[in-house]
Design a protein around this motif. Sequence first.
Motif, PDB file in Angstrom:
ATOM      1  N   ALA A 128      -0.312  75.464  50.374  1.00 31.26           N
ATOM      2  CA  ALA A 128      -0.473  76.377  51.510  1.00 31.26           C
ATOM      3  C   ALA A 128      -0.602  77.803  51.010  1.00 31.26           C
ATOM      4  CB  ALA A 128       0.716  76.270  52.472  1.00 31.26           C
ATOM      5  N   VAL A 129      -1.255  78.638  51.811  1.00 30.52           N
ATOM      6  CA  VAL A 129      -1.230  80.090  51.619  1.00 30.52           C
ATOM      7  C   VAL A 129      -0.832  80.724  52.942  1.00 30.52           C
ATOM      8  CG1 VAL A 129      -2.941  80.154  49.752  1.00 30.52           C
ATOM      9  CG2 VAL A 129      -3.690  80.342  52.133  1.00 30.52           C
ATOM     10  N   THR A 130      -0.222  81.900  52.832  1.00 30.46           N
ATOM     11  CA  THR A 130       0.242  82.636  53.997  1.00 30.46           C
ATOM     12  C   THR A 130      -0.396  84.015  53.987  1.00 30.46           C
ATOM     13  OG1 THR A 130       2.358  81.460  54.000  1.00 30.46           O
ATOM     14  CG2 THR A 130       2.286  83.567  55.147  1.00 30.46           C
ATOM     15  N   VAL A 131      -0.941  84.432  55.125  1.00 28.23           N
ATOM     16  CA  VAL A 131      -1.577  85.742  55.256  1.00 28.23           C
ATOM     17  C   VAL A 131      -0.727  86.599  56.191  1.00 28.23           C
ATOM     18  CG1 VAL A 131      -3.657  87.019  55.856  1.00 28.23           C
ATOM     19  CG2 VAL A 131      -3.840  84.678  54.958  1.00 28.23           C
ATOM     20  N   MET A 132      -0.282  87.747  55.673  1.00 30.72           N
ATOM     21  CA  MET A 132       0.589  88.651  56.423  1.00 30.72           C
ATOM     22  C   MET A 132      -0.046  90.031  56.530  1.00 30.72           C
ATOM     23  SD  MET A 132       3.949  87.475  54.252  1.00 30.72           S
ATOM     24  CE  MET A 132       2.905  87.126  52.820  1.00 30.72           C
ATOM     25  N   ARG A 133       0.442  90.815  57.452  1.00 32.12           N
ATOM     26  CA  ARG A 133       0.077  92.232  57.469  1.00 32.12           C
ATOM     27  C   ARG A 133       0.652  92.898  56.223  1.00 32.12           C
ATOM     28  NH1 ARG A 133      -3.938  93.407  61.225  1.00 32.12           N
ATOM     29  NH2 ARG A 133      -3.501  92.311  63.177  1.00 32.12           N
ATOM     30  N   ASP A 134      -0.029  93.919  55.737  1.00 28.29           N
ATOM     31  CA  ASP A 134       0.408  94.627  54.533  1.00 28.29           C
ATOM     32  C   ASP A 134       1.543  95.584  54.905  1.00 28.29           C
ATOM     33  OD1 ASP A 134       0.746  96.043  52.220  1.00 28.29           O
ATOM     34  OD2 ASP A 134      -1.315  96.746  52.065  1.00 28.29           O
ATOM     35  N   LEU A 135       2.758  95.248  54.488  1.00 30.58           N
ATOM     36  CA  LEU A 135       3.915  96.068  54.833  1.00 30.58           C
ATOM     37  C   LEU A 135       3.855  97.448  54.196  1.00 30.58           C
ATOM     38  CD1 LEU A 135       6.786  93.434  54.560  1.00 30.58           C
ATOM     39  CD2 LEU A 135       6.037  94.588  56.639  1.00 30.58           C
ATOM     40  N   ILE A 136       3.301  97.539  52.995  1.00 31.56           N
ATOM     41  CA  ILE A 136       3.225  98.844  52.337  1.00 31.56           C
ATOM     42  C   ILE A 136       2.340  99.790  53.146  1.00 31.56           C
ATOM     43  CG2 ILE A 136       2.363 100.033  50.277  1.00 31.56           C
ATOM     44  CD1 ILE A 136       3.352  97.673  48.632  1.00 31.56           C
ATOM     45  N   ALA A 137       1.261  99.263  53.708  1.00 34.02           N
ATOM     46  CA  ALA A 137       0.396 100.089  54.557  1.00 34.02           C
ATOM     47  C   ALA A 137       1.121 100.561  55.804  1.00 34.02           C
ATOM     48  CB  ALA A 137      -0.853  99.294  54.947  1.00 34.02           C
ATOM     49  N   GLN A 138       2.178  99.821  56.188  1.00 32.19           N
ATOM     50  CA  GLN A 138       2.971 100.194  57.363  1.00 32.19           C
ATOM     51  C   GLN A 138       4.173 101.055  56.998  1.00 32.19           C
ATOM     52  OE1 GLN A 138       3.908  96.524  59.395  1.00 32.19           O
ATOM     53  NE2 GLN A 138       1.778  96.058  59.847  1.00 32.19           N
TER      54      GLN A 138
END
Length: 356
Positions: A128-138
């Motif tokens: 599996a792979v998981t795609v998340m929002r980029d926390l560093i950009a936030q």
Amino acid sequence: MTMTATQFMNGPVEHAGPVPATLVEALNPYWLAPVLAHVSGGKGIASVETLEVIRTVATKVRFAVRFEGEQATHQFCIKGLLDVDEGTARGGPTCVLEADFYNRLAPVLDLRVPPCVATVVDRKGQQAVTVMRDLIAQGASFCSALDPFTADDALASLTQLARLHARADLLADWIAPRAAQLARMTYVTPEVLQDLLDGPRGEGILPEVRNAARLVSAMRALAERDAARPQFLLHGDAHAGNLYRTLEGMGLIDWQLLQRGGWALDVAYHLNAVLPVDVAEAEERWLLGEYLGVMRGHGCTMPDPEEAWAQYREAVVYGYYLWAITRRVDPPIIETFVGRLGRAVMRHDSFALLGV
């Protein structure tokens, strides 16, 4: 590419389809477009820019996407076993477990975790792979595995763990007792473990605590006792490298060791991994009392202080064993954690408490 998609409880979209094995495949616009279709409104991907690649056991890649017809970019992070050898690829079930955490649990937990937008899961192939929002950009910052926490830092992270532990009502058959699995595993034999402990990671630890046969026996005794105690929802690997900071407080990442078990497995491992030895020795009993109070505030029935202290002292073995058998992590991290946790086993006489 053919994919089917499912959404759990308004959480991320889970795609059943091919899981990329390489970074090039994962960032291919033709593969990414259907994965992010619910974000883009079905638009194609005009460009993909790699921002950062972090390789540990799993690979984490920060990247920016521009959808067709748009000028603005969207920043994401994808995590999976990309460009790994055959031995590492066998860890695919832990990536499936992490995807299931984001699909099924994260949307209903009062817990600070990365916003997950999609997972791609191959259940037959167990990858599996998981795609998340980029926390560093936030605006978030990630802790280093070796960041020395203060007692106040540890209290903040314990509070997040308590929010997780308090949701034992979410335990399901797919969440296994990891302590029992570790106690039964055979891929690291006592002979190999002894060789590891006789190396740099075992420096400063008494010979009786560096004894591999005794450590294996202690892990089995702990797993047996833990199975008879109330079961909680656990993170399983809450060292500093699996935490991040935001203006709102700390959050938790890396759910590949999600498990069920006694609360003390998480708490004893966490405190003795994130705190320098002298700070742990001075502050751990106070921090344990604070944690028990938070859990009671969540409506959980917890043991009295003396029984809780005894369970905590035994449970240090879990983290020590976990890091003693670890091989695919940078040596300075392994040596620091084995040193901290091994000294905790010495300080608490954990082997004797477990009758080994």
